[in-house]
Design a protein around this motif. Structure first.
Motif, mmCIF file in Angstrom:
data_model
loop_
_atom_site.group_PDB
_atom_site.id
_atom_site.type_symbol
_atom_site.label_atom_id
_atom_site.label_comp_id
_atom_site.label_asym_id
_atom_site.label_seq_id
_atom_site.Cartn_x
_atom_site.Cartn_y
_atom_site.Cartn_z
ATOM 1 N N VAL A 150 -5.872 6.708 1.751
ATOM 2 C CA VAL A 150 -5.671 5.260 1.944
ATOM 3 C C VAL A 150 -6.822 4.658 2.749
ATOM 4 C CG1 VAL A 150 -4.146 3.512 2.961
ATOM 5 C CG2 VAL A 150 -3.152 5.497 1.802
ATOM 6 N N ARG B 279 0.041 5.519 11.979
ATOM 7 C CA ARG B 279 1.405 5.031 12.259
ATOM 8 C C ARG B 279 1.453 3.509 12.329
ATOM 9 N NH1 ARG B 279 1.939 7.319 18.482
ATOM 10 N NH2 ARG B 279 -0.225 6.976 19.060
ATOM 11 N N SER B 280 0.591 2.831 11.574
ATOM 12 C CA SER B 280 0.605 1.364 11.617
ATOM 13 C C SER B 280 1.814 0.817 10.864
ATOM 14 C CB SER B 280 -0.668 0.807 10.981
ATOM 15 O OG SER B 280 -0.633 1.002 9.586
ATOM 16 N N HIS C 14 -0.796 11.013 14.214
ATOM 17 C CA HIS C 14 -1.593 9.898 14.742
ATOM 18 C C HIS C 14 -2.698 10.468 15.606
ATOM 19 C CE1 HIS C 14 0.906 10.804 18.167
ATOM 20 N NE2 HIS C 14 1.952 10.695 17.350
ATOM 21 N N SER C 15 -3.392 9.616 16.340
ATOM 22 C CA SER C 15 -4.580 10.092 17.058
ATOM 23 C C SER C 15 -4.234 11.034 18.203
ATOM 24 C CB SER C 15 -5.389 8.906 17.580
ATOM 25 O OG SER C 15 -4.686 8.257 18.602
ATOM 26 N N THR D 299 -5.869 4.236 -4.113
ATOM 27 C CA THR D 299 -4.793 3.434 -3.523
ATOM 28 C C THR D 299 -5.091 1.921 -3.526
ATOM 29 O OG1 THR D 299 -5.758 3.890 -1.357
ATOM 30 C CG2 THR D 299 -3.939 5.292 -2.062
ATOM 31 N N LEU E 210 1.506 -1.517 8.844
ATOM 32 C CA LEU E 210 0.987 -1.862 7.525
ATOM 33 C C LEU E 210 1.118 -0.699 6.546
ATOM 34 C CD1 LEU E 210 -0.695 -3.924 5.806
ATOM 35 C CD2 LEU E 210 -2.751 -2.865 6.743
ATOM 36 N N ALA F 91 -4.145 7.765 6.281
ATOM 37 C CA ALA F 91 -4.291 6.320 6.513
ATOM 38 C C ALA F 91 -4.724 6.095 7.956
ATOM 39 C CB ALA F 91 -2.978 5.598 6.221
ATOM 40 N N ALA F 92 -5.855 6.716 8.311
ATOM 41 C CA ALA F 92 -6.347 6.625 9.687
ATOM 42 C C ALA F 92 -7.553 5.703 9.801
ATOM 43 C CB ALA F 92 -6.721 8.025 10.194
ATOM 44 N N GLY F 93 -8.302 5.555 8.716
ATOM 45 C CA GLY F 93 -9.537 4.773 8.788
ATOM 46 C C GLY F 93 -10.668 5.550 9.453
ATOM 47 N N MET F 94 -10.643 6.882 9.330
ATOM 48 C CA MET F 94 -11.692 7.758 9.879
ATOM 49 C C MET F 94 -12.381 8.452 8.706
ATOM 50 S SD MET F 94 -11.847 8.024 13.246
ATOM 51 C CE MET F 94 -12.527 9.654 13.477
ATOM 52 N N THR G 55 0.831 -1.217 0.000
ATOM 53 C CA THR G 55 0.000 0.000 0.000
ATOM 54 C C THR G 55 0.866 1.268 0.000
ATOM 55 O OG1 THR G 55 -1.808 -1.200 1.042
ATOM 56 C CG2 THR G 55 -1.874 1.194 1.190
ATOM 57 N N THR H 83 -2.432 -1.092 -4.547
ATOM 58 C CA THR H 83 -1.922 -2.122 -3.633
ATOM 59 C C THR H 83 -1.767 -3.443 -4.395
ATOM 60 O OG1 THR H 83 -2.932 -1.039 -1.736
ATOM 61 C CG2 THR H 83 -2.479 -3.379 -1.502
ATOM 62 N N ILE I 233 -10.164 3.334 4.507
ATOM 63 C CA ILE I 233 -11.395 2.707 4.005
ATOM 64 C C ILE I 233 -12.337 2.549 5.189
ATOM 65 C CG2 ILE I 233 -12.409 0.603 3.042
ATOM 66 C CD1 ILE I 233 -9.718 0.091 1.638
HETATM 67 P P1 NAP Z 1 -4.731 1.028 11.988
HETATM 68 O O1 NAP Z 1 -3.717 -0.003 12.326
HETATM 69 O O2 NAP Z 1 -6.044 1.033 12.667
HETATM 70 O O3 NAP Z 1 -4.031 2.438 12.193
HETATM 71 C C1 NAP Z 1 -4.746 3.631 12.115
HETATM 72 C C2 NAP Z 1 -3.829 4.764 12.467
HETATM 73 O O4 NAP Z 1 -4.550 5.965 12.293
HETATM 74 C C3 NAP Z 1 -3.328 4.731 13.899
HETATM 75 O O5 NAP Z 1 -1.966 5.054 13.939
HETATM 76 C C4 NAP Z 1 -4.172 5.789 14.602
HETATM 77 O O6 NAP Z 1 -3.491 6.474 15.630
HETATM 78 C C5 NAP Z 1 -4.435 6.748 13.463
HETATM 79 N N1 NAP Z 1 -5.690 7.488 13.682
HETATM 80 C C6 NAP Z 1 -6.911 6.970 13.928
HETATM 81 N N2 NAP Z 1 -7.800 7.962 14.073
HETATM 82 C C7 NAP Z 1 -7.128 9.128 13.918
HETATM 83 C C8 NAP Z 1 -7.498 10.486 13.970
HETATM 84 N N3 NAP Z 1 -8.754 10.867 14.202
HETATM 85 N N4 NAP Z 1 -6.550 11.403 13.769
HETATM 86 C C9 NAP Z 1 -5.269 11.037 13.516
HETATM 87 N N5 NAP Z 1 -4.857 9.765 13.468
HETATM 88 C C10 NAP Z 1 -5.784 8.819 13.665
HETATM 89 O O7 NAP Z 1 -5.091 1.005 10.450
HETATM 90 P P2 NAP Z 1 -4.190 0.599 9.155
HETATM 91 O O8 NAP Z 1 -4.087 -0.850 9.063
HETATM 92 O O9 NAP Z 1 -2.962 1.452 9.102
HETATM 93 O O10 NAP Z 1 -5.182 1.099 8.019
HETATM 94 C C11 NAP Z 1 -5.563 2.460 7.950
HETATM 95 C C12 NAP Z 1 -6.712 2.590 6.990
HETATM 96 O O11 NAP Z 1 -6.268 2.242 5.689
HETATM 97 C C13 NAP Z 1 -7.891 1.648 7.285
HETATM 98 O O12 NAP Z 1 -9.074 2.310 6.975
HETATM 99 C C14 NAP Z 1 -7.672 0.490 6.323
HETATM 100 O O13 NAP Z 1 -8.881 -0.154 5.969
HETATM 101 C C15 NAP Z 1 -7.085 1.217 5.144
HETATM 102 N N6 NAP Z 1 -6.236 0.420 4.254
HETATM 103 C C16 NAP Z 1 -6.373 0.652 2.926
HETATM 104 C C17 NAP Z 1 -5.570 -0.012 2.031
HETATM 105 C C18 NAP Z 1 -5.686 0.302 0.570
HETATM 106 O O14 NAP Z 1 -5.233 -0.470 -0.237
HETATM 107 N N7 NAP Z 1 -6.263 1.449 0.229
HETATM 108 C C19 NAP Z 1 -4.639 -0.947 2.473
HETATM 109 C C20 NAP Z 1 -4.489 -1.140 3.836
HETATM 110 C C21 NAP Z 1 -5.294 -0.442 4.730
HETATM 111 P P3 NAP Z 1 -2.986 5.747 16.993
HETATM 112 O O15 NAP Z 1 -1.762 4.967 16.603
HETATM 113 O O16 NAP Z 1 -2.695 6.863 17.893
HETATM 114 O O17 NAP Z 1 -4.113 4.854 17.442
#
Ligand code: NAP
Length: 294
Positions: A238, A173-174, A198-199, A270, A176, A217-220, A148, A274, A240
Motif C-alpha cells: 500500500v 495503524r492509521s 507499527h513503528s 492498490t 486511513l 502500509a507504512a510509507g517506508m 484502500t 482505491t 507510496i
Molecule cells: P501514516 O498515517 O503515516 O501511517 C503510517 C503507519 O506506518 C504508522 O502507523 C507508523 O507507525 C507505521 N510505520 C512507519 N514506519 C514504520 C516502520 N519502519 N515499521 C513499522 N511501521 C512503521 O500513513 P497512512 O496514511 O496510513 O499511509 C501509509 C502509506 O500508504 C503511505 O505511504 C501512503 O502514501 C500510502 N497510501 C497509499 C494508498 C493507495 O491507494 N495505495 C492510499 C492511502 C495511503 P506509528 O503509528 O508507530 O507511527
C-alpha cells in the motif's frame, strides 16, 4: 476450469490492480446502463494546489465517467478559509443530486479536516473516513468502508488468496489504512487472524515471517524485503514513497516476488483499487439514498 493468473518472473501470482479496477469499472458501467442510466454522481472537493492530489482527483473523475457516473468538482484555492471549505462541503451534503462526496486529503496546512469531514452524511461518505462511518465499520453496521483497505480485500478475493484461518500482519495503524484493514481481515466470514504492527513493533521481520498475508502500509520505501516473507505468502503493498527513482512501495518487489505466492506491483496494485472501491461505494451510496434501484 480454474483461471490461470498472470505470474511474475519469480513465479508469484501478480495481483494486478489495474486489471481488476478495469473489470470493476466495466461492471459498474454495465449495471448503471442496464438500469436505464439513472444519474449517479460523485462530487470531488480539491483545496489548494498539491500536485499528487490534483492527479488523484483527475483520475477519479476519469474513471467515474468510464463507469457511466457523473462527477461534480469543487475547487478552492490554497488560501481558502475553514468556513469556505465547510460551506462548499455543506452545500454538496444538502444537494440531492450528489450521492458521494470525496474531500481530497490532505487539506492545506491550517485547515482542520475533521470538522470538514463531519459535515458529510454517512450515506454520502464514499471515502468511509468520517467518525460515523468508522463507527459503523467497528460495529459491523451498514455503511461505507474506507477505499484502500477495501481494495486490498477485493484483490485478495479476486486472486484466490484464502483468508479464513490465515495469519495476517498489517504494517501501519492509521485510521486511513491500517486500522480499518485489521477490522476487515478479522471480520466474521473473512476470518483471518490479524496482527497490527507499527513503528514500535519489536522484531517486525520475525512477526511478518509468521504471516500468510502481509499488508504493508507504512510509507517506508522497500521496508519489506524477502527476509520478511514466508514462502508462499501473499504480500500487498500500500505504501507510496516518492523518491528520485520515482514511486517506490513498501515492498522490495524484485526480491519478494521470488519468495511470495502472490504480490502486488507498485504502481498498479492498490492505487487503482482505491479508485475502483470509491466508485463501488458511490453506486452503493446512490442505492442507500434511494436514487438507484436495489
Ligand atoms: P501514516 O498515517 O503515516 O501511517 C503510517 C503507519 O506506518 C504508522 O502507523 C507508523 O507507525 C507505521 N510505520 C512507519 N514506519 C514504520 C516502520 N519502519 N515499521 C513499522 N511501521 C512503521 O500513513 P497512512 O496514511 O496510513 O499511509 C501509509 C502509506 O500508504 C503511505 O505511504 C501512503 O502514501 C500510502 N497510501 C497509499 C494508498 C493507495 O491507494 N495505495 C492510499 C492511502 C495511503 P506509528 O503509528 O508507530 O507511527
Amino acid at each position: 476450469m480454474t483461471e490461470q493468473f498472470e505470474l511474475t518472473a519469480g513465479g508469484a501470482v501478480l495481483m494486478n490492480g489495474n486489471r481488476l479496477r478495469d473489470e470493476i469499472v466495466a461492471e459498474l458501467n454495465a449495471e448503471i446502463t442496464a438500469a436505464g442510466g439513472p444519474a449517479v454522481c460523485l462530487a470531488t472537493v480539491l483545496v489548494g494546489d498539491d500536485k499528487p492530489s490534483r492527479i488523484y482527483v483527475r483520475n477519479k473523475q476519469r474513471k467515474a465517467a468510464e463507469a457511466a457516473m457523473e462527477s461534480r468538482h469543487v475547487e478552492l484555492g490554497a488560501d481558502a478559509s475553514q468556513s469556505e471549505v465547510e460551506e462548499a462541503v455543506g452545500g454538496l451534503a444538502a444537494d440531492p443530486g450528489v450521492h458521494g462526496i470525496l474531500v481530497q486529503l490532505p487539506l492545506p496546512e491550517g485547515l482542520d479536516p475533521d470538522t470538514v469531514l463531519e459535515l458529510i452524511p454517512p450515506e454520502k461518505d464514499v471515502d468511509g473516513l468520517t467518525p460515523r462511518s468508522m463507527g459503523r465499520l467497528v460495529r459491523g453496521q451498514r455503511g461505507h468502508v474506507p477505499c484502500t483497505p477495501l481494495g486490498v480485500m477485493r484483490l485478495l478475493d479476486r486472486y484466490g488468496v484464502a483468508t479464513s484461518g490465515s495469519r495476517a500482519v498489517v504494517i501501519g495503524r492509521s485510521t486511513l489504512v491500517g486500522l480499518p484493514q485489521v477490522l476487515l481481515l478479522g471480520r466474521k466470514g473473512v476470518d483471518a487472524t490479524p496482527t497490527l504492527a507499527h513503528s514500535r513493533t519489536p522484531e517486525l521481520q520475525e512477526v511478518c515471517r509468521q504471516a500468510d498475508i502481509i499488508v504493508a502500509a507504512a510509507g517506508m520505501a522497500r521496508l519489506v524485503t524477502a527476509d520478511f516473507v514466508r514462502p508462499g505468502a501473499a504480500v500487498i503493498d500500500v505504501g507510496i514513497s516518492r523518491t528520485t527513482d520515482g514511486i517506490v512501495g513498501d515492498v522490495d518487489f524484485e526480491a519478494v516476488q521470488e519468495v511470495a505466492g502472490a504480490v502486488t506491483p507498485m504502481p498498479g496494485g492498490t492505487g487503482p483499487m482505491t479508485i475502483a472501491c470509491l466508485l463501488q461505494n458511490t453506486l452503493a451510496a446512490a442505492r442507500m439514498l434511494g436514487a438507484f434501484p436495489d
